[in-house]
Design an enzyme around this catalytic site. Sequence first.
Site, PDB file in Angstrom:
ATOM      1  N   ASP A 103       0.856  -1.197   0.000  1.00  0.00           N
ATOM      2  CA  ASP A 103       0.000   0.000   0.000  1.00  0.00           C
ATOM      3  C   ASP A 103       0.892   1.247   0.000  1.00  0.00           C
ATOM      4  OD1 ASP A 103      -1.768   2.025   0.497  1.00  0.00           O
ATOM      5  OD2 ASP A 103      -2.758   1.076   2.195  1.00  0.00           O
ATOM      6  N   PHE A 152      -9.878  -0.611  -0.403  1.00  0.00           N
ATOM      7  CA  PHE A 152      -9.558  -1.564   0.655  1.00  0.00           C
ATOM      8  C   PHE A 152     -10.124  -2.919   0.299  1.00  0.00           C
ATOM      9  CE2 PHE A 152      -9.180  -3.627   4.683  1.00  0.00           C
ATOM     10  CZ  PHE A 152      -7.985  -3.112   5.169  1.00  0.00           C
TER      11      PHE A 152
HETATM   12  P1  IMP Z   1       2.033  -0.693   3.649  1.00  0.00           P
HETATM   13  O1  IMP Z   1       3.103  -0.745   4.714  1.00  0.00           O
HETATM   14  O2  IMP Z   1       1.247   0.581   3.707  1.00  0.00           O
HETATM   15  O3  IMP Z   1       2.581  -0.954   2.267  1.00  0.00           O
HETATM   16  O4  IMP Z   1       0.978  -1.780   4.008  1.00  0.00           O
HETATM   17  C1  IMP Z   1       1.213  -3.111   3.819  1.00  0.00           C
HETATM   18  C2  IMP Z   1       0.339  -3.988   4.687  1.00  0.00           C
HETATM   19  O5  IMP Z   1      -0.895  -3.366   5.078  1.00  0.00           O
HETATM   20  C3  IMP Z   1      -0.049  -5.210   3.929  1.00  0.00           C
HETATM   21  O6  IMP Z   1       0.888  -6.238   4.122  1.00  0.00           O
HETATM   22  C4  IMP Z   1      -1.416  -5.554   4.492  1.00  0.00           C
HETATM   23  O7  IMP Z   1      -1.278  -6.410   5.601  1.00  0.00           O
HETATM   24  C5  IMP Z   1      -1.989  -4.240   4.938  1.00  0.00           C
HETATM   25  N1  IMP Z   1      -2.917  -3.678   3.928  1.00  0.00           N
HETATM   26  C6  IMP Z   1      -2.711  -2.657   3.094  1.00  0.00           C
HETATM   27  N2  IMP Z   1      -3.757  -2.424   2.287  1.00  0.00           N
HETATM   28  C7  IMP Z   1      -4.664  -3.367   2.609  1.00  0.00           C
HETATM   29  C8  IMP Z   1      -5.991  -3.689   2.097  1.00  0.00           C
HETATM   30  O8  IMP Z   1      -6.538  -3.076   1.168  1.00  0.00           O
HETATM   31  N3  IMP Z   1      -6.615  -4.734   2.700  1.00  0.00           N
HETATM   32  C9  IMP Z   1      -6.068  -5.458   3.711  1.00  0.00           C
HETATM   33  N4  IMP Z   1      -4.836  -5.208   4.201  1.00  0.00           N
HETATM   34  C10 IMP Z   1      -4.143  -4.166   3.653  1.00  0.00           C
END
Ligand code: IMP
Length: 175
Positions: A103, A152
């Site tokens: 994300d 999401f």
């Molecule tokens: P980041 O550190 O913002 O890249 O987030 C990564 C982590 O957030 C992922 O490994 C997921 O566990 C969680 N995450 C991010 N977006 C989503 C989503 O749309 N649905 C469920 N989990 C998410």
Amino acid sequence: MQVKDNLKLFIDRKDIKKRVAEIANQITRDYKGKEPIFVGVLNGSFIFMSDLVRNVKLNSEIDFLKLSSYGDRKISSGNVRLLKDLNCVLADRDIIVVEDIIDSGLSISFIRDLISNHKPSSLEFVTLLYKKTTVKLDFRIKYIGYKITNKFVVGYGLDYAQRYRNLKSIYILKN
Ligand code: IMP
Ligand code: MG
């Protein structure tokens, strides 16, 4: 019965299966003659990881690490913590980190720093989903299942407040 009223089908399980097999074939070709270690990021990647490693036709090892940043919210707290470290020796090994979704890119950047410190001979990343509108990274993600816009999603390992991980397809969580 599991209630799915607030969910909209996004990627059907048959499509996921096909895409996972494609990525696995690519990894099989790219790592010919090698014995990579797949590092799954708990909890979200556990289903993708299990489908992926079973489709990669190489000797391989697996290990898991666990991070925390989201709690029960939909947006990252911006503060990544290591809840479970790896047990394997990473030095001089070919490491493939397996993520469910990228994300902001914060988690994967944290993992890259963590693993790089152990001096692996190579380090690449595979993610099933990649939020192209929010990711900020200064390195390459070699294997991407689907590039998506900012929504999401749940299912196939992905949760909202720990729910929906067991769904076979991927859904958009409404509201
Ligand atoms: P980041 O550190 O913002 O890249 O987030 C990564 C982590 O957030 C992922 O490994 C997921 O566990 C969680 N995450 C991010 N977006 C989503 C989503 O749309 N649905 C469920 N989990 C998410
Ligand atoms: Mg995750």
